[in-house]
Design an enzyme around this catalytic site. Sequence first.
Site, PDB file in Angstrom:
ATOM      1  CG  ASP A 334      -1.939   1.143   1.369  1.00 34.57           C
ATOM      2  OD1 ASP A 334      -2.168   1.501   0.288  1.00 34.57           O
ATOM      3  OD2 ASP A 334      -1.900   1.810   2.318  1.00 34.57           O
ATOM      4  CD  GLU A 363      -2.225   2.957  -3.311  1.00 33.95           C
ATOM      5  OE1 GLU A 363      -3.261   3.258  -3.619  1.00 33.95           O
ATOM      6  OE2 GLU A 363      -1.674   3.068  -2.504  1.00 33.95           O
TER       7      GLU A 363
END
Length: 621
Positions: A334, A363
């Site tokens: 993330d 990400e």
Amino acid sequence: MSAVKKSFFPILFFSFLNLTSFAVKSKIEKLEPAFWWVGMENPNLQLLVYGQNIGEYQATLDYPGVRLKVVNNVENQNYLFVDLFIDKSAKAGKFDITFTNQKGQELVYQYELKERRKNSAKRKGFDSSDVMYLLMPDRFANGNPENDSVDGLAEKVDRNNYDGRHGGDIQGIISKLDYLQDLGITALWNTPLLEDNEERGSYHTYAISDYYNVDARFGGNEAYLELSKECKKRGIKLIQDMVFNHCASAHWWMKDLPQNDWVHLHDEYTNSNHRKSTLLDPHAAKKDKIQFSDGWFDKSMPDLNQQNELLLTYLIQNSIWWVEYADLDGIRMDTHPYNDPQGMSKWGEALLKEYPYLNIVGETWYKNAADIAYWQKDALNADGYNSYLPCVMDFQLFFAMEKAFLEPQEWENGVVRLYKSLAADYLYKDINNILIFAENHDTQRIMTTLKGDINKFKLMNTFLMTTRGIPQIYAGIEILMEGKKSDGDGKMRIDFPGGWAGDERDAFTAEGRTDKENEAFNFLQKLLQWRKVNPVIHTGKLTHYIPENDVYVYFRSNDEKTVMVVINNGEKNQDLNLERFSENLKNFNKGYDILSEKAMNISEGELKLTGNSSVILELSK
Ligand code: CA
């Protein structure tokens, strides 16, 4: 955990009514990782030990092949960091680690070194042969209503609240794996499952309060192991979503931090400036860079300091532990750039040292390929930075796809957006190891953007499944699910119809879907099942032609096969003159369209195209 208080036991027995004295006695509250494995590439292991005044204890152990190197004290006496060396000769088994203080009081933890799975180190991660399915566990299917609310975890189920927990869980995912296999996906990325004990909004689980335990409302660690096993059975690769930039304010260590620099503490609350470009920008002011990296993502998300070696080791081991424990095929990290770049580089390097063929996608939410490419492993960056992140997310292509299918072609618009986006691929170190997508859980649903138009759905998926990279789709796309970003995330992330007992309809079945939804499902299924067995799409050379009259033409080819993809993004039927493509067509006379399942004669030099439709031709002589 099996902490036993040997020497305290008689005292406890006689003073069990005296709760005050009970409370001050030491015990091992946490020891992480709770167990490990023999035969790992890295022989070093660092144990985080937490307990009242544990810092006053010395540790000893006696086990063949295992050496206690050093016991690290930190400013908080309630922590110890114990460094072990596990020799190649060490055998799987259990042994006691004994903690003794100056008064001779002892605490004992029985540690276990397990046997690794066969070929664990050689596990192969997801790649461009896969299609990844993203789902949010709370919103997908509720396999066990008993665990919707759990004692000890703050937020209780409330399906009427868009931002609340709806009760979806791992059992629900397992119950739909046959459905997913039938659809044709081969990799599963679910948003995080680890415990998120925030009082509100915990359904998204990006505020993790315990890095070693799956949330009991999702079914706990045992259910996760079951999911892994059931995925393996069906040839579905399991990818864990990890969040290291921040933990939850409800994380257990936030009440009693090991060190002052474990998280970034500020005199007053400081948010990240969210300027991800500061990290790449040679002109960026230090202050801006620091605020980007050290500011908090959100008030409920304390910013972890990956420059702290002890914390970084904790995170590296945590990732390895999950790969080994749950037999993972990949990791999704993330908010990757929000972490300390050097720390994450060490993290990636350590993981790839243990698992050279594992895949990790970060990400990388940037608009431009240059910024995204910076984060891919071995990128030729001017500043010498190497992320050790094999896979990046192609947000540039995402932004192009959001618009391309809605516009007529102009110099920069319409399908030219797709063409131009891919033209920047010279920047990437590995153009096949890039995640491509039209939507995810943070974006507006693509079918809202495409105004529910099923023809555009088909064009979009034709492109996504045949261009380069690793396609990722988001749960519900197969039934044209919509959701508006401006309604707020909670409202946009609607439940999959049929995932809950008593739902009005079950869209996991053909009978429960509308005709239009079945048309979409069948189209996507055909495409996925075909893609799965056609390596030419996974790794074949991509040659594309400058779009003309809203038509984008490209080829994928390898030694065995050539495929021609034609996307007519315009409303009108037209005759496509094939002469321009002779470079790729010269050896072929026939084409078989896998979408319409019809043979097409290409030797006459023209192809009849219907408006807003595409063909995928397998070429032959
Ligand atoms: Ca449940």
